[in-house]
Scaffold this active site. Structure first.
Site, PDB file in Angstrom:
ATOM      1  N   ASP A  99       7.742  -3.373  14.345  1.00 26.03           N
ATOM      2  CA  ASP A  99       8.090  -1.962  14.144  1.00 26.03           C
ATOM      3  C   ASP A  99       8.281  -1.238  15.468  1.00 26.03           C
ATOM      4  O   ASP A  99       9.203  -0.417  15.605  1.00 26.03           O
ATOM      5  CB  ASP A  99       7.031  -1.269  13.285  1.00 26.03           C
ATOM      6  CG  ASP A  99       5.618  -1.504  13.788  1.00 26.03           C
ATOM      7  OD1 ASP A  99       5.423  -2.392  14.638  1.00 26.03           O
ATOM      8  OD2 ASP A  99       4.693  -0.806  13.338  1.00 26.03           O
TER       9      ASP A  99
ATOM     10  N   ASP B  45       0.825  -1.212   0.000  1.00 21.14           N
ATOM     11  CA  ASP B  45       0.000   0.000   0.000  1.00 21.14           C
ATOM     12  C   ASP B  45       0.858   1.262   0.000  1.00 21.14           C
ATOM     13  O   ASP B  45       0.408   2.320   0.446  1.00 21.14           O
ATOM     14  CB  ASP B  45      -0.942   0.014   1.211  1.00 21.14           C
ATOM     15  CG  ASP B  45      -0.199  -0.070   2.538  1.00 21.14           C
ATOM     16  OD1 ASP B  45       1.041  -0.228   2.512  1.00 21.14           O
ATOM     17  OD2 ASP B  45      -0.849   0.025   3.591  1.00 21.14           O
TER      18      ASP B  45
END
Length: 643
Positions: A458, A382
């Site tokens: 992350d 994306d």
């Protein structure tokens, strides 16, 4: 009146008869005095306190019961999440990180049927450990991957090159607007840098991402092979040719019986059918782009043929057997665990690392093609890239290798909204890991692979133990754009922040955006200037110097006016956690300015040394400075005050 004789004849104890005759009520005898305390006669007025007391008692009992139920619910939720985390974390290395064997990987891909490399190319035997089988499976799967038709096609245009010989490579073909130094930088890193695009269930997003990537790619003559890594960890989603119509019909038949099980089976069949169809569409998108680029490469028309983009398909088919991925109140832990496993899987393949020990090695002769990569650029399905995305990565790659205080280069600015970006080539250092289109070296991966997390990779990259006081380089004007309005994170902050970060396009680079003075980075991507200006000491000195000469404003709404009046940078102070015990002051300031207000492990998003930088125009910046920043020895903030 009755006669006296009639009255005398009546027994005094026949009270009923007396009443009938005389018509008067009988006289009641007084009861003997009781030794007990007399009770207060009941009346409506006296009953109210008793009823009120009983009502309060019932209310207190209900409140106590509700509190106990809430506590039990919280304890149950905590135990459930602990169980979830324990089950995710307790997966053995062989089950969590190793590759799928042919028996557990479901349907065989073309890579699985490829011939094995010669025996002499096999790696030396590893020391026997409790996870030695995992290491062997890793090497076997790596051999299958690098023997696939797609990867062999890549080796035909980009034969293995030892990193020591990179300097002997010819310069990249001329590119419009690229300086000789930049073309040289592209050639230096192109053939030793892998570009990996992670993909899952969004074929439409993946198509848009690959279109922007192919448009920005310098071509096969330079390098940067592209690997689209599709996540197929769910066993039900591996074989996307399964007859889901039959499964759905079975569910419908069961549902007609009126049982709850039938309804659940229908829902599960619909979910699986939808996932399988999306997986098939993802595969078709990748194969379509790969076939198109192969056709361009087959053309013998010189420069156009060299512009072909090498694209290969990777499938992550190691089953994720943890099935409790629904019913979580806050986050889908299992989904984040799958993402973390996928990232470690693809990083291991790019850098050819042993999943058990973290040691980097060459698993086979075919793996030399993969093992030679010195760095990786990670994108997602994306993410759209700017036309000069690869120029930016090439200009900063040498800095990443030579500066040990860095551990990533990112093309994303967390606060890169339209009102806060003006300089197309200004770069910053940040203590906050941005992600969303980033580059990492093989050496950094070797340093962190042994502690790779089971989930939330992350945020783990932002932890002090992983970061080790290292930083990332980011552009003021993002070179990536996120179009993922739907995903695992359930679009947290997408509408207000992530979706509003603008991507730098050629039309944005105009004469008005070129700075007149006081610019950290030069005009255009100059690798030599980047190496000089963004080095740790040089950047820090220039940063502190700007803070010393800046103008302090007390009101955020007057920041731009103060900058124009004094022709300088502007500072807005806020009370940070150290000073006030709360980060509410920064949250309020960030929301007034429209920037992200969150932090991880005490590091504000987009900050450097605790200071968040925003561009007022092409020359001057707005610094959000915590009051505790001035407590550092030898640090002076602000040369004047704007009233």
């Amino acid at each position: 009146p009755p006669s006296a004789r009639a009255v005398a004849c009546i027994d005094a104890h026949a009270t009923s008869d007396l009443t009938m005759v005389t018509g008067a009520p009988p006289r009641r005898r007084k009861a003997p005095p009781s030794r007990e305390l007399p009770t207060k006669p009941s009346s409506p007025a006296s009953a109210r306190p008793q009823r009120s007391k009983r009502a309060r008692s019932r209310t207190l009992a209900l409140a106590a019961a509700a509190t106990a139920a809430a506590l039990l619910l919280i304890v149950a939720l905590a135990l459930f999440l602990i169980e979830v985390e324990y089950e995710v974390l307790s997966e053995s290395p062989s089950a969590q990180f190793s590759s799928a064997t042919p028996s557990e990987a479901g349907p065989k891909s073309p890579a699985a049927s490829a011939p094995s490399p010669p025996a002499e190319s096999q790696p030396p035997a590893q020391p026997e450990t409790d996870v030695s089988s995992s290491a062997r499976a890793e090497a076997a799967d790596l051999t299958r991957i690098v023997s696939s038709d797609d990867t062999l096609w890549l080796t035909r245009w980009a034969p293995p090159v030892h990193p020591a010989n990179e300097s002997q490579l010819p310069d990249a073909p001329p590119r419009r607007g690229a300086s000789p130094a930049l073309r040289r930088a592209l050639s230096d890193i192109g053939r030793s840098t892998a570009v990996v695009v992670t993909a899952h269930l969004r074929p439409d997003k993946l198509r848009a991402a690959l279109e922007s990537l192919v448009a920005a790619h310098p071509g096969r003559a330079v390098g940067f092979p592209v690997f689209v890594s599709v996540d197929l960890q769910d066993p039900d989603e591996m074989d996307y040719t399964w007859d889901w119509a039959a499964a759905d019909a079975d569910a419908v038949a069961t549902e007609k019986s009126g049982t709850e099980e039938g309804s659940d089976r229908r829902y599960e069949a619909e979910r699986r059918e939808s996932a399988a169809r999306l997986k098939a569409e993802v595969m078709e998108v990748v194969e379509e782009f790969a076939a198109e680029q192969k056709l361009i490469a087959a053309l013998d028309e010189g420069e156009e043929s060299l512009r072909a983009v090498p694209i290969a398909l990777w499938r992550h088919t190691n089953p994720f057997l943890y099935k409790k991925d629904s019913g979580h109140v806050f986050v889908n832990v299992a989904a984040y665990a799958k993402i973390s496993r996928h990232y470690r899987w693809l990083l291991t393949r790019v850098f050819s690392a042993d999943t058990a020990t973290g040691e980097l090695h060459k698993a086979s002769q075919g793996a030399e093609f993969i093992a030679r990569f010195r760095r990786i650029i990670i994108l997602e399905d994306d993410i759209l890239v700017s036309p000069d995305f690869f120029d930016y990565m090439a200009a900063t790659a040498r800095l990443l290798h030579q500066d040990p205080s860095l551990y990533c280069i990112s093309a994303w600015n967390d606060n890169g909204k339209a009102q806060w970006v003006h300089h197309p080539y200004r770069l910053r250092r940040t203590d906050f890991f941005p992600g969303l289109g980033w580059m990492m070296t093989r050496a950094v991966f070797a340093d962190i692979v042994r502690q790779w997390p089971a989930a939330f990779w992350d945020d783990w990259m932002r932890e002090p133990g992983t970061r080790k006081d290292r930083q990332c380089v980011v552009p003021e004007w993002s070179r990536t754009e996120n179009i993922g309005d739907k995903g695992v994170s359930k679009s947290f902050s997408f509408k207000d922040h992530v979706g509003k970060v603008v991507r730098c396009l050629p039309e944005n680079i105009t004469a008005a955006a070129i700075p007149s003075s006081n610019s950290i980075s030069p005009i255009g991507w100059d690798p030599d200037a980047v190496l000089l200006d963004l080095s740790a000491d040089t950047f820090k000195d220039a940063f502190l110097d700007r803070l010393r000469n800046a103008t302090v404003s007390r009101v955020s709404s007057r920041a731009r006016a103060c900058s124009e009046r004094h022709r300088s940078d502007v500072i807005l102070r806020f009370s940070d956690a150290k000073a006030s015990g709360s980060s509410g002051a920064f949250v309020n300031l960030a929301r007034r300015l429209g920037v992200m207000d969150d932090e991880r492990n005490g590091v504000l998003r987009g900050s450097y040394m605790g200071v968040v930088s925003l561009a007022l125009d092409a020359d001057f910046e707005l610094f959000l400075v915590p009051k505790s920043f001035e407590e550092r020895p030898g640090v002076t903030v602000g040369a004047r005050e704007c009233l």
